[in-house]
Design a protein around this motif. Structure first.
Motif, short mmCIF file in Angstrom:
data_model
loop_
_atom_site.label_atom_id
_atom_site.label_comp_id
_atom_site.label_asym_id
_atom_site.label_seq_id
_atom_site.Cartn_x
_atom_site.Cartn_y
_atom_site.Cartn_z
N ALA A 196 0.82 -1.22 0.00
CA ALA A 196 0.00 0.00 0.00
C ALA A 196 0.85 1.26 0.00
N SER A 197 2.14 1.13 0.22
CA SER A 197 3.05 2.28 0.12
C SER A 197 3.54 2.48 -1.31
N PHE A 198 3.11 1.61 -2.22
CA PHE A 198 3.56 1.69 -3.60
C PHE A 198 2.41 1.80 -4.60
N CYS A 199 1.27 1.21 -4.27
CA CYS A 199 0.13 1.20 -5.19
C CYS A 199 -1.09 1.86 -4.55
N ASN A 200 -1.80 2.64 -5.33
CA ASN A 200 -3.11 3.17 -4.95
C ASN A 200 -4.19 2.44 -5.74
N ASN A 201 -5.41 2.60 -5.32
CA ASN A 201 -6.54 2.09 -6.09
C ASN A 201 -7.18 3.26 -6.84
N ASP A 202 -6.59 3.58 -7.97
CA ASP A 202 -7.12 4.65 -8.83
C ASP A 202 -7.76 4.06 -10.08
N GLU A 203 -8.22 2.83 -9.97
CA GLU A 203 -8.76 2.16 -11.15
C GLU A 203 -10.00 2.86 -11.71
N ALA A 204 -10.75 3.56 -10.85
CA ALA A 204 -11.93 4.29 -11.34
C ALA A 204 -11.54 5.44 -12.26
N LEU A 205 -10.30 5.92 -12.11
CA LEU A 205 -9.83 7.03 -12.93
C LEU A 205 -9.16 6.57 -14.22
N LEU A 206 -8.73 5.32 -14.26
CA LEU A 206 -7.98 4.84 -15.42
C LEU A 206 -8.71 5.03 -16.76
N PRO A 207 -10.03 4.80 -16.84
CA PRO A 207 -10.71 4.97 -18.12
C PRO A 207 -10.72 6.42 -18.63
N LEU A 208 -10.32 7.36 -17.78
CA LEU A 208 -10.33 8.77 -18.20
C LEU A 208 -9.03 9.17 -18.88
N ALA A 209 -8.15 8.19 -19.13
CA ALA A 209 -6.89 8.45 -19.82
C ALA A 209 -6.65 7.37 -20.87
N ARG A 210 -5.95 7.73 -21.90
CA ARG A 210 -5.54 6.76 -22.91
C ARG A 210 -4.34 5.96 -22.44
N LEU A 211 -3.46 6.66 -21.72
CA LEU A 211 -2.19 6.06 -21.28
C LEU A 211 -1.90 6.56 -19.88
N TRP A 212 -1.49 5.63 -18.98
CA TRP A 212 -1.13 6.00 -17.61
C TRP A 212 0.29 5.50 -17.36
N LEU A 213 1.20 6.43 -17.10
CA LEU A 213 2.59 6.11 -16.89
C LEU A 213 2.94 6.29 -15.41
N HIS A 214 3.72 5.37 -14.85
CA HIS A 214 4.09 5.51 -13.45
C HIS A 214 5.48 4.94 -13.21
N GLY A 215 5.97 5.13 -11.98
CA GLY A 215 7.25 4.57 -11.55
C GLY A 215 7.07 3.91 -10.20
N HIS A 216 8.04 4.15 -9.30
CA HIS A 216 8.01 3.76 -7.89
C HIS A 216 8.26 2.28 -7.64
N LEU A 217 7.56 1.39 -8.36
CA LEU A 217 7.84 -0.04 -8.26
C LEU A 217 9.11 -0.32 -9.04
N HIS A 218 10.07 -1.00 -8.45
CA HIS A 218 11.33 -1.28 -9.14
C HIS A 218 11.20 -2.52 -10.02
N CYS A 219 10.19 -2.49 -10.87
CA CYS A 219 9.96 -3.54 -11.85
C CYS A 219 9.28 -2.87 -13.03
N GLN A 220 9.10 -3.60 -14.11
CA GLN A 220 8.56 -3.01 -15.33
C GLN A 220 7.18 -3.62 -15.62
N HIS A 221 6.28 -2.78 -16.13
CA HIS A 221 4.92 -3.23 -16.43
C HIS A 221 4.45 -2.64 -17.75
N ASP A 222 3.63 -3.41 -18.44
CA ASP A 222 2.95 -2.94 -19.65
C ASP A 222 1.69 -3.77 -19.78
N TYR A 223 0.54 -3.20 -19.40
CA TYR A 223 -0.70 -3.95 -19.46
C TYR A 223 -1.85 -3.02 -19.82
N TRP A 224 -2.95 -3.62 -20.24
CA TRP A 224 -4.17 -2.88 -20.57
C TRP A 224 -5.19 -3.10 -19.47
N PHE A 225 -5.80 -2.02 -19.03
CA PHE A 225 -6.82 -2.09 -17.99
C PHE A 225 -8.16 -1.71 -18.61
#
Length: 267
Positions: A196-225
């Motif tokens: 919970a110190s790395f991820c928020n639950n902003d999934e309700a906001l995700l559809p309001l963007a075409r692309l959401w870029l983030h950092g903080h997690l020391h790993c790489q991600h590429d997925y569609w929500f």
């Protein structure tokens, strides 16, 4: 429009020589570039615009408000566009306008729900002690982080209500340092209170963007929500992390992401 995304370079301890991605129309720094701020100077006179969203470690050992003002002054000096609860519309060579919406979006510790908040905030104590930041003369502890996180969330929600597209822009890209979904959780650690110190639950906001870029997690991600709207949002993280932990293994420093890439077809 193609963007180059870098985050979690940790140049205060890691050796990193940034390289220009030849296809990129702009560079996005999504936080934790260098806790001393010196590494930010490597991006002065970058050949394309630089958008900078501060990470939590840009505040290490500093007063929060003084650091925020200092980062604003340094960004102006280096020619960056600082997106600290701010938005900027940029136009590409084809005349397409992209609204970039940026916020550090600190942890509100509610990613597992309000019932688990206290436990998550207790786990966050370790990370805040490492930061050793203050605000108004008091420790910038988990309670202070949550207060700032809710201010970020209110701003972000309000800004995104204008819509992913409008008469003023053709697409919206959100940049946060903290992740917007548990789907970005580091698979090495799973879903534990510290997540919970790395991820928020902003999934309700995700559809309001075409692309959401983030950092903080020391790993790489590429997925569609997809939230049932039929219009998925791409979530992308290109964090470098620490070499001693093998975290840069999949880091791609010169990769670019196309803002207007076709979305997956949904029936």
């Amino acid at each position: 429009m193609r963007v180059q995304l870098l985050s979690d370079l940790h140049m205060e301890t890691e050796a990193f020589e940034p390289e220009v991605a030849s296809e990129a129309d702009l560079l996005i720094l999504a936080g934790d570039v260098d806790s001393t701020w010196q590494g930010l100077r490597c991006f002065r006179d970058w050949p394309v615009p630089v958008l900078f969203v501060p990470g939590n470690h840009e505040y290490d050992g500093r007063d929060f408000e003084a650091a925020r003002e200092g980062l604003r002054a340094l960004s102006e000096e280096l020619g960056f566009v600082l997106l600290d609860n701010a938005a900027r519309v940029l136009t590409d060579a084809q005349g397409r306008r992209v609204r970039f919406v940026g916020s550090t979006r600190w942890s509100d510790f509610d990613v597992f729900g309000a019932a688990e908040r206290e436990r998550a905030m207790r786990a966050a104590g370790y990370f805040q002690r490492v930061m050793a930041a203050t605000r108004h003369g008091l420790p910038f502890d988990a309670a202070a982080v949550r207060e700032e996180a809710l201010a970020c969330l209110n701003w972000l929600s309000s800004e995104l209500q204008a819509g992913e597209t409008s008469e003023h822009w053709d697409a919206t890209v959100v940049i946060t340092h903290f992740a917007p979904s548990l789907r970005s959780a580091d698979p090495r650690y799973g879903r534990q209170p510290g997540t919970a110190s790395f991820c928020n639950n902003d999934e309700a906001l995700l559809p309001l963007a075409r692309l959401w870029l983030h950092g903080h997690l020391h790993c790489q991600h590429d997925y569609w929500f997809e939230a049932g709207t039929g219009v998925p949002t791409r979530v992308f993280c290109n964090a470098r992390g620490h070499l001693r932990k093998g975290e840069p293994a999949r880091f791609q420093p010169k990769q670019t992401i196309e803002v207007f890439a076709p979305r997956p077809f949904r029936t």
